[in-house]
Scaffold this active site. Structure first.
Site, PDB file in Angstrom:
ATOM      1  N   SER A  61     -80.755 -86.933 -12.438  1.00 57.93           N
ATOM      2  CA  SER A  61     -80.120 -87.932 -11.567  1.00 57.93           C
ATOM      3  C   SER A  61     -79.638 -89.174 -12.298  1.00 57.93           C
ATOM      4  CB  SER A  61     -81.095 -88.367 -10.483  1.00 57.93           C
ATOM      5  OG  SER A  61     -81.116 -87.411  -9.470  1.00 57.93           O
ATOM      6  N   LYS A  64     -76.045 -89.853 -12.119  1.00 59.66           N
ATOM      7  CA  LYS A  64     -75.391 -90.213 -10.852  1.00 59.66           C
ATOM      8  C   LYS A  64     -74.595 -91.533 -10.915  1.00 59.66           C
ATOM      9  CE  LYS A  64     -78.148 -87.397  -7.715  1.00 59.66           C
ATOM     10  NZ  LYS A  64     -79.526 -87.151  -7.395  1.00 59.66           N
ATOM     11  N   TYR A 189     -71.872 -80.303 -10.617  1.00 62.92           N
ATOM     12  CA  TYR A 189     -73.086 -81.110 -10.415  1.00 62.92           C
ATOM     13  C   TYR A 189     -74.237 -80.597 -11.290  1.00 62.92           C
ATOM     14  CZ  TYR A 189     -77.259 -83.015  -8.205  1.00 62.92           C
ATOM     15  OH  TYR A 189     -78.468 -83.635  -7.995  1.00 62.92           O
ATOM     16  N   TYR A 241     -84.734 -93.543  -5.444  1.00 67.62           N
ATOM     17  CA  TYR A 241     -84.917 -92.741  -4.220  1.00 67.62           C
ATOM     18  C   TYR A 241     -85.733 -93.514  -3.185  1.00 67.62           C
ATOM     19  CZ  TYR A 241     -84.010 -89.417  -7.921  1.00 67.62           C
ATOM     20  OH  TYR A 241     -83.498 -88.788  -9.007  1.00 67.62           O
ATOM     21  N   VAL A 259     -85.245 -86.503 -12.657  1.00 68.14           N
ATOM     22  CA  VAL A 259     -86.445 -85.668 -12.705  1.00 68.14           C
ATOM     23  C   VAL A 259     -86.720 -85.074 -14.095  1.00 68.14           C
ATOM     24  CG1 VAL A 259     -86.580 -85.097 -10.243  1.00 68.14           C
ATOM     25  CG2 VAL A 259     -85.210 -83.654 -11.766  1.00 68.14           C
TER      26      VAL A 259
HETATM   27  N1  GLN Z   1     -81.041 -81.810 -10.821  1.00 70.26           N
HETATM   28  C1  GLN Z   1     -81.886 -82.586  -9.975  1.00 70.26           C
HETATM   29  C2  GLN Z   1     -81.831 -81.985  -8.574  1.00 70.26           C
HETATM   30  O1  GLN Z   1     -80.757 -81.699  -8.215  1.00 70.26           O
HETATM   31  C3  GLN Z   1     -81.444 -83.993  -9.923  1.00 70.26           C
HETATM   32  C4  GLN Z   1     -82.282 -84.807  -8.977  1.00 70.26           C
HETATM   33  C5  GLN Z   1     -83.145 -85.771  -9.670  1.00 70.26           C
HETATM   34  O2  GLN Z   1     -83.107 -85.993 -10.872  1.00 70.26           O
HETATM   35  N2  GLN Z   1     -83.979 -86.369  -8.881  1.00 70.26           N
HETATM   36  O3  GLN Z   1     -82.788 -81.818  -7.857  1.00 70.26           O
END
Ligand code: GLN
Length: 305
Positions: A61, A64, A189, A241, A259
Site C-alpha cells: 500500500s 498508493k 494494481y 487505514y 503490508v
Molecule cells: N497488496 C495489498 C492488498 O491488496 C496492499 C494492501 C496493504 O498493503 N495494506 O491487500
C-alpha cells in the site's frame, strides 16, 4: 541523528516479536520478522540509516500515494475526486449501517484498496503495460532510484490468490465505477503493490512529499505544491487505514504503511522517513515501525499538531 536512530532501533527491536507477518498471499508469509531498518533524510547531505535499511520488501500500500499522484497529474483534481473521495469513513454522521447504500466516490478514499484500484484506471497510457510503466517511472523518480523493480514472485502470488482484491475490483465494475477490463486494472494494481523498495527509497519518496513536490536531492520539480499537499492531507487522515486516528494522536505526521512492513513518514518542510519491519498489527501496520515513529516523533517534536 544516527545515534538517536540506533537507540530507537535497539529500544523497539523487541516489538518485532509481536504481531504477524502478512499471510493473505503465500509469498508474503515468507518474510523475516526480525528485519528492522530505519532511514531519515533531513536535507540533501543528511541521509541517516540504521539496521536493515538496505533490505528489500514490497511496497504494497505504500505505492498508493504515488498512484494517487499520477492520477492527479494525468487528470486533475476534479476528475480524481469524482471517482474517489477523500473521507476516511465515508459514512454520514448518524450512520449505523450503510451496507445497503450504493457504492459512490464519497464512500472510498485513495488509501484503501478499492480507491487505489479505481485510480489505476485513471492513469494515462495506451494500454495497461504503458500505464504501469509510467507509474513505476514516477516511483523511481521520487525514490531517485532507477533500479526499482517488480518482485515477480509476490506479483504472481497476488495474481493467483488475491481474490479479495479481485472481488473489490468487480464491485467497482458492478457499480459503474470502472470502465476498463477488470483483469487489466487489477493486474496493474497487483504489479504496483509488488514493487520492491528499501527503507531508504521510502524515505526519499516521503522527502519529496515533505518538500511539496520538489526533490531537494536533485532539485527536480516532480509535482505541483497543491498535489503534494493533497496527498499529505489524505495520508494524515487515511494513510494508516483504520489506525489513522490513533496514529495522528500518537505520532502526528502524514504517513503510509504497507503490508510488506514498510511505512513512509512525511514531516512537512522537515524530513522524510522510511521504516521497514514486517510483523504487523491486526490493522496491517508494522508494529515496530509505529513504535519507532512514536519515539522519533516525541524525541524530535515532529507532530504537526
Ligand atoms: N497488496 C495489498 C492488498 O491488496 C496492499 C494492501 C496493504 O498493503 N495494506 O491487500
Amino acid at each position: 541523528m544516527k545515534e538517536l536512530l540506533k537507540e530507537i532501533l535497539d529500544k523497539c527491536y523487541k516489538y518485532t516479536d509481536e504481531g504477524a507477518v502478512a499471510n493473505y498471499i503465500p509469498e508474503l508469509a515468507k518474510a523475516n520478522r526480525k528485519e528492522f531498518g530505519i532511514c531519515v533524510i533531513t536535507d540533501a547531505n543528511s541521509v541517516f540509516a540504521v539496521g536493515d535499511h538496505d533490505k528489500c520488501f514490497t511496497m504494497q500500500s505504500a505505492i498508493k500515494p504515488i498512484i494517487l499522484l499520477l492520477a492527479l497529474m494525468d487528470n486533475g483534481e476534479e476528475k480524481v475526486r469524482s471517482l474517489v473521495g477523500t473521507e476516511s469513513t465515508g459514512k454520514p454522521f448518524d450512520a449505523f449501517n450503510y451496507s445497503d447504500q450504493a457504492l459512490k466516490n464519497e464512500h472510498i478514499n485513495p488509501m484503501i484498496n478499492t480507491g487505489a484500484i479505481a485510480l489505476c484506471s485513471l492513469i494515462k497510457g495506451k494500454d495497461y503495460e504503458e500505464k504501469f510503466r509510467r507509474l513505476l517511472n514516477l516511483a523511481r523518480k521520487m525514490a531517485d532510484n532507477p533500479n526499482l523493480e517488480v518482485d515477480e514472485n509476490v506479483y504472481l502470488s497476488e495474481k493467483l490468490t488475491g481474490n479479495k482484491n479481485r472481488a473489490l475490483a468487480y464491485m467497482l465494475k458492478a457499480y459503474g465505477m470502472l470502465e476498463d477490463n477488470v483483469e487489466d486494472v487489477i493486474d496493474c494494481y497487483f504489479k504496483a503493490c509488488s514493487i520492491k523498495a528499501r527503507s531508504t527509497d521510502l524515505a526519499k519518496i516521503a522527502f519529496v512529499l515533505a518538500n511539496h513536490g520538489t526533490n531537494p536531492l536533485t532539485g527536480e520539480e516532480i509535482c505541483s505544491r497543491d498535489y503534494a499537499k493533497y496527498i499529505n492531507a489524505v495520508l494524515m487522515t487515511c494513510g494508516m487505514y483504520d489506525g489513522s486516528g490513533e496514529f495522528a494522536v500518537n505520532v502526528g505526521i502524514p504517513a503510509k504503511s504497507g503490508v510488506g512492513g514498510g511505512i513512509m513518514g512525511v514531516v512537512p518542510n522537515r524530513m522524510g522517513i522510511g521504516i521497514y519491519s514486517p510483523a504487523l498489527d491486526r490493522k496491517g501496520n508494522s508494529i515496530a515501525g509505529i513504535k519507532a515513529l512514536e519515539m522519533l516523533s516525541k524525541k524530535l517534536d515532529l507532530s504537526i499538531f
